[in-house]
Design a protein around this motif. Structure first.
Motif, short mmCIF file in Angstrom:
data_model
loop_
_atom_site.label_atom_id
_atom_site.label_comp_id
_atom_site.label_asym_id
_atom_site.label_seq_id
_atom_site.Cartn_x
_atom_site.Cartn_y
_atom_site.Cartn_z
N VAL A 152 -9.00 4.94 -1.25
CA VAL A 152 -8.78 4.81 -2.68
C VAL A 152 -7.44 4.10 -2.91
CG1 VAL A 152 -8.50 6.08 -4.84
CG2 VAL A 152 -10.10 6.91 -3.12
N ILE A 153 -7.48 3.02 -3.68
CA ILE A 153 -6.28 2.24 -3.98
C ILE A 153 -6.18 2.00 -5.48
CG2 ILE A 153 -6.31 1.09 -1.72
CD1 ILE A 153 -7.39 -1.41 -3.23
N PRO A 154 -4.99 1.68 -5.98
CA PRO A 154 -4.88 1.32 -7.39
C PRO A 154 -5.70 0.06 -7.69
CG PRO A 154 -2.70 1.74 -6.47
CD PRO A 154 -3.67 1.71 -5.33
N SER A 155 -6.28 -0.03 -8.87
CA SER A 155 -7.07 -1.20 -9.25
C SER A 155 -6.23 -2.46 -9.27
CB SER A 155 -7.71 -0.99 -10.62
OG SER A 155 -8.67 0.03 -10.55
N GLU A 156 -4.97 -2.35 -9.64
CA GLU A 156 -4.06 -3.50 -9.71
C GLU A 156 -2.81 -3.20 -8.88
OE1 GLU A 156 -4.28 -6.47 -11.32
OE2 GLU A 156 -6.32 -6.03 -11.97
N GLN A 180 -5.60 3.25 -13.06
CA GLN A 180 -6.99 3.28 -12.60
C GLN A 180 -7.04 3.01 -11.10
OE1 GLN A 180 -9.25 0.54 -14.94
NE2 GLN A 180 -9.00 1.71 -16.81
N TYR A 181 -8.05 3.54 -10.46
CA TYR A 181 -8.20 3.39 -9.01
C TYR A 181 -9.59 2.88 -8.68
CZ TYR A 181 -4.01 6.21 -8.73
OH TYR A 181 -2.72 6.66 -8.86
N ARG A 182 -9.72 2.34 -7.46
CA ARG A 182 -11.02 1.94 -6.96
C ARG A 182 -11.11 2.30 -5.49
NH1 ARG A 182 -10.75 -4.63 -6.79
NH2 ARG A 182 -8.59 -4.76 -6.16
N THR A 183 -12.33 2.42 -5.00
CA THR A 183 -12.57 2.77 -3.61
C THR A 183 -13.03 1.52 -2.87
OG1 THR A 183 -13.18 5.01 -4.25
CG2 THR A 183 -13.87 4.28 -2.06
#
Length: 70
Positions: free
Chosen positions: A15-19, A2-5
């Motif tokens: 955009v980076i990985p969530s963890e 999963q990713y988040r901005t």
């Protein structure tokens, strides 16, 4: 995965990985101190180097002594 901005210091969305599992700290002290605080310092795999002499700071978090070089 999963990713988040997130928005970086320049105001750009990234955009980076969530963890994130591996982190390179390009700013000494703030990033590594924060990661020590959250107990994820083992994810730091690299960092920047200053020409200036190091100053050592000490603090206690949840009963554990830590030393941070700033």
């Amino acid at each position: 995965m999963q990713y988040r901005t997130v928005t970086d210091m320049r105001g750009k969305e990234v955009v980076i990985p969530s963890e994130p599992q591996k982190i390179v700290a390009i700013s000494r002290s703030l990033i590594d101190t924060t990661m020590y605080t959250f107990g994820v310092e083992d994810r730091i795999v690299g960092g920047s180097v200053y020409d200036k002499p190091l100053q050592t700071g000490q603090y206690v978090w949840k009963g554990t002594d830590y030393t941070v070089n700033t």
